[in-house]
Scaffold this motif. Structure first.
Motif, short mmCIF file in Angstrom:
data_model
loop_
_atom_site.label_atom_id
_atom_site.label_comp_id
_atom_site.label_asym_id
_atom_site.label_seq_id
_atom_site.Cartn_x
_atom_site.Cartn_y
_atom_site.Cartn_z
N ALA A 127 43.78 54.80 119.75
CA ALA A 127 43.38 54.27 121.06
C ALA A 127 42.77 55.39 121.91
O ALA A 127 41.72 55.21 122.54
CB ALA A 127 44.59 53.67 121.77
N ARG A 128 43.40 56.54 121.87
CA ARG A 128 42.86 57.69 122.62
C ARG A 128 41.46 58.05 122.11
O ARG A 128 40.55 58.29 122.89
CB ARG A 128 43.83 58.88 122.45
N ASP A 129 41.30 58.02 120.79
CA ASP A 129 40.00 58.41 120.21
C ASP A 129 38.90 57.39 120.54
O ASP A 129 37.76 57.76 120.79
CB ASP A 129 40.12 58.61 118.70
N VAL A 130 39.26 56.10 120.56
CA VAL A 130 38.28 55.07 120.94
C VAL A 130 37.82 55.32 122.38
O VAL A 130 36.63 55.29 122.70
CB VAL A 130 38.89 53.65 120.81
N LEU A 131 38.78 55.62 123.27
CA LEU A 131 38.43 55.85 124.67
C LEU A 131 37.66 57.16 124.84
O LEU A 131 36.75 57.25 125.68
CB LEU A 131 39.68 55.84 125.56
N ARG A 132 38.00 58.16 124.02
CA ARG A 132 37.23 59.43 124.09
C ARG A 132 35.79 59.22 123.64
O ARG A 132 34.87 59.81 124.19
CB ARG A 132 37.90 60.51 123.23
N ASN A 133 35.61 58.39 122.63
CA ASN A 133 34.25 58.09 122.14
C ASN A 133 33.45 57.42 123.26
O ASN A 133 32.29 57.76 123.50
CB ASN A 133 34.35 57.17 120.91
N LEU A 134 34.09 56.51 123.97
CA LEU A 134 33.42 55.87 125.10
C LEU A 134 33.14 56.90 126.20
O LEU A 134 32.02 56.98 126.71
CB LEU A 134 34.30 54.73 125.65
N ARG A 135 34.16 57.69 126.52
CA ARG A 135 34.02 58.66 127.63
C ARG A 135 32.87 59.63 127.37
O ARG A 135 32.18 60.05 128.31
CB ARG A 135 35.35 59.42 127.81
N ALA A 136 32.65 59.95 126.06
CA ALA A 136 31.59 60.91 125.71
C ALA A 136 30.21 60.39 126.10
O ALA A 136 29.28 61.17 126.27
CB ALA A 136 31.64 61.21 124.22
N GLN A 137 30.07 59.09 126.25
CA GLN A 137 28.76 58.51 126.60
C GLN A 137 28.61 58.29 128.10
O GLN A 137 27.57 57.85 128.56
CB GLN A 137 28.57 57.14 125.92
N LEU A 138 29.68 58.50 128.85
CA LEU A 138 29.64 58.20 130.29
C LEU A 138 29.45 59.47 131.10
O LEU A 138 29.66 60.59 130.60
CB LEU A 138 30.94 57.51 130.72
N LEU A 139 29.09 59.30 132.35
CA LEU A 139 28.97 60.43 133.26
C LEU A 139 30.12 60.36 134.26
O LEU A 139 30.65 59.27 134.53
CB LEU A 139 27.65 60.33 134.04
N PRO A 140 30.52 61.50 134.82
CA PRO A 140 31.57 61.45 135.85
C PRO A 140 31.16 60.46 136.94
O PRO A 140 30.00 60.43 137.35
CB PRO A 140 31.61 62.88 136.38
N GLY A 141 32.10 59.63 137.35
CA GLY A 141 31.80 58.61 138.37
C GLY A 141 31.55 57.24 137.77
O GLY A 141 31.69 56.23 138.46
N ASP A 142 31.16 57.17 136.48
CA ASP A 142 31.10 55.87 135.80
C ASP A 142 32.53 55.33 135.71
O ASP A 142 33.50 56.08 135.84
CB ASP A 142 30.54 56.01 134.38
N THR A 143 32.65 54.04 135.45
CA THR A 143 33.99 53.45 135.46
C THR A 143 34.26 52.64 134.18
O THR A 143 33.34 52.24 133.47
CB THR A 143 34.18 52.53 136.68
N LEU A 144 35.56 52.43 133.96
CA LEU A 144 36.03 51.63 132.82
C LEU A 144 37.01 50.59 133.36
O LEU A 144 37.91 50.93 134.14
CB LEU A 144 36.75 52.54 131.81
N LEU A 145 36.83 49.34 132.96
CA LEU A 145 37.79 48.29 133.29
C LEU A 145 38.48 47.90 131.99
O LEU A 145 37.83 47.45 131.05
CB LEU A 145 37.08 47.07 133.89
N ILE A 146 39.80 48.13 131.93
CA ILE A 146 40.51 47.90 130.67
C ILE A 146 41.63 46.87 130.86
O ILE A 146 42.37 46.92 131.85
CB ILE A 146 41.05 49.25 130.12
N GLY A 147 41.71 45.91 129.93
CA GLY A 147 42.75 44.88 129.99
C GLY A 147 43.86 45.22 129.01
O GLY A 147 43.58 45.55 127.85
N THR A 148 45.10 45.17 129.48
CA THR A 148 46.23 45.49 128.60
C THR A 148 47.35 44.48 128.78
O THR A 148 47.70 44.10 129.90
CB THR A 148 46.81 46.90 128.93
N ASP A 149 47.93 44.07 127.66
CA ASP A 149 49.09 43.20 127.72
C ASP A 149 50.31 44.06 128.09
O ASP A 149 50.44 45.19 127.60
CB ASP A 149 49.29 42.52 126.36
N LEU A 150 51.17 43.51 128.95
CA LEU A 150 52.28 44.33 129.46
C LEU A 150 53.55 44.17 128.64
O LEU A 150 53.79 43.14 128.00
CB LEU A 150 52.54 43.99 130.93
N ALA A 151 54.36 45.21 128.67
CA ALA A 151 55.66 45.23 127.98
C ALA A 151 56.59 44.20 128.63
O ALA A 151 56.35 43.77 129.76
CB ALA A 151 56.24 46.63 128.09
#
Ligand code: AVI
Length: 338
Positions: free
Chosen positions: A180-204
């Motif tokens: 999961a961390r690596d998927v998000l790092r791959n995404l982050r590598a394409q973004l610039l500071p100030g870009d945003t991510l909206l992530i949906g997560t099922d809760l415990a």
């Protein structure tokens, strides 16, 4: 795309299936990766799962979007110059059924929007594109067929825009924490500071969600999730000529509280031997199952809000705002690339 390109793509997929089957069923314990679920039949079964009464995830996330889309878009655009616009990119977009709510809000806010859905399935993207173009005027769709878990994200950065990446549906929950961390790092590598991510997560589990509710969401009364799980054996029979007998396996779900995840397994109902003939450079396999032995087919991690924040930080995103439904079943978190 040419016929030749389609043929070579399907050979690549079959090769990947053969390799995954080999490494998975020869391991201890036996496993099969969840991406194997999504052949045509499996994708159709997944669409049915999202409408089951027990499977609260999809409708709860949609209700959060319906209640807060304007605010989500406003927050994501915060700090943009008056002429600046958001471009939306979506990882694993599928048919993009829930995304329409966010796109419509983006069009209301900024007049028009460019939307880049990314998915491995060309047919899902074609459906997404048609739905959106018919129903939401003001959206320009730029489809991208890519496996975002393995390949760099092809992000079209338009002048004077900022990117809002969408990763919804709790898809992140089907990866181990490291993946999961690596998927998000791959995404982050394409973004610039100030870009945003909206992530949906099922809760415990919490006040309104107990273990029984979670188990029911993955073991519904109509047997749709069981059919989805067992379909992976049908796929291996079809794609690789294996001789799995579905009657000799059953769908099994367990809650693993120690690591906060639902696990799906296929349990062997008898002592048996399955043969997978040689294909795509993988030699013939003879796989023995003990009575009660399982193939672990999927994990679905359930998060606390703190765990989401920590995961985001590990990929250089800072959570800025979280929206939850009134029963705290599901969370939608906005984070900024730092
Ligand atoms: C796609 N993913 C978020 C689903 C989930 O809930 O983990 C896959 C699924 N497996 C069984 N039901 C749904």
């Amino acid at each position: 795309m040419s016929t030749f390109a389609i043929a070579s793509e399907s050979v690549l997929i079959s090769q990947a299936v053969a390799r995954e089957a080999r490494s998975g069923v020869l391991g201890t314990p036996k496993t099969l990766a969840p991406w194997l679920f999504y052949d045509e039949a499996g994708s159709h079964l997944f669409e049915q799962i999202t409408e089951l009464p027990e499977y609260y995830l999809t409708r709860t996330e949609r209700s959060i979007f319906a209640a807060h889309a304007e605010e989500i878009l406003r927050e994501a655009a915060r700090g943009q110059g008056p002429a600046g616009k958001l471009t939306l990119i979506e990882l694993g977009a599928g048919t993009a059924t829930k995304t329409g709510i966010l796109l419509a809000a983006a069009v209301r806010q900024q007049g028009s929007v460019v939307y880049q859905p990314v998915d491995v399935s060309e047919t899902a993207l074609a459906e997404a594109s048609e739905n959106i173009l018919t129903n939401i005027p003001g959206v320009t769709v730029r489809c991208q067929v890519t496996d975002y878990t393995r390949e760099a994200l092809p992000l079209d950065r338009l002048r004077n825009t900022r990117t809002l990446a969408l990763y919804i549906g709790s898809s992140i929950g089907n990866f181990t924490p490291v993946e999961a961390r690596d998927v998000l790092r791959n995404l982050r590598a394409q973004l610039l500071p100030g870009d945003t991510l909206l992530i949906g997560t099922d809760l415990a589990p919490g006040e309104h969600k107990n273990e029984a509710m979670l188990l029911a969401a993955y073991d519904d009364a109509a047997g749709t999730t069981a059919a989805f799980n067992l379909n992976v054996l049908t796929r291996l029979n079809r794609d690789l000529g294996a001789d799995f007998d579905r009657k000799n396996f059953r769908h099994k779900v367990r809650w693993n509280g120690a690591v906060s995840r639902i696990e799906m397994h296929l349990e062997s109902l008898t002592e048996q031997t399955v043969r997978i003939p040689a294909s795509y450079g993988v030699p013939t396999l003879t796989v023995d199952f003990a009575h009660g032995e399982t193939i672990h087919t999927e994990n679905s991690y359930k998060f606390t809000p703190a765990a989401v924040r920590t995961l985001l930080l590990s990929a250089c995103f800072k959570a800025t705002k979280t929206w939850q439904d009134p029963k705290d079943l599901f969370a939608v978190t906005l984070a900024t690339a730092i």
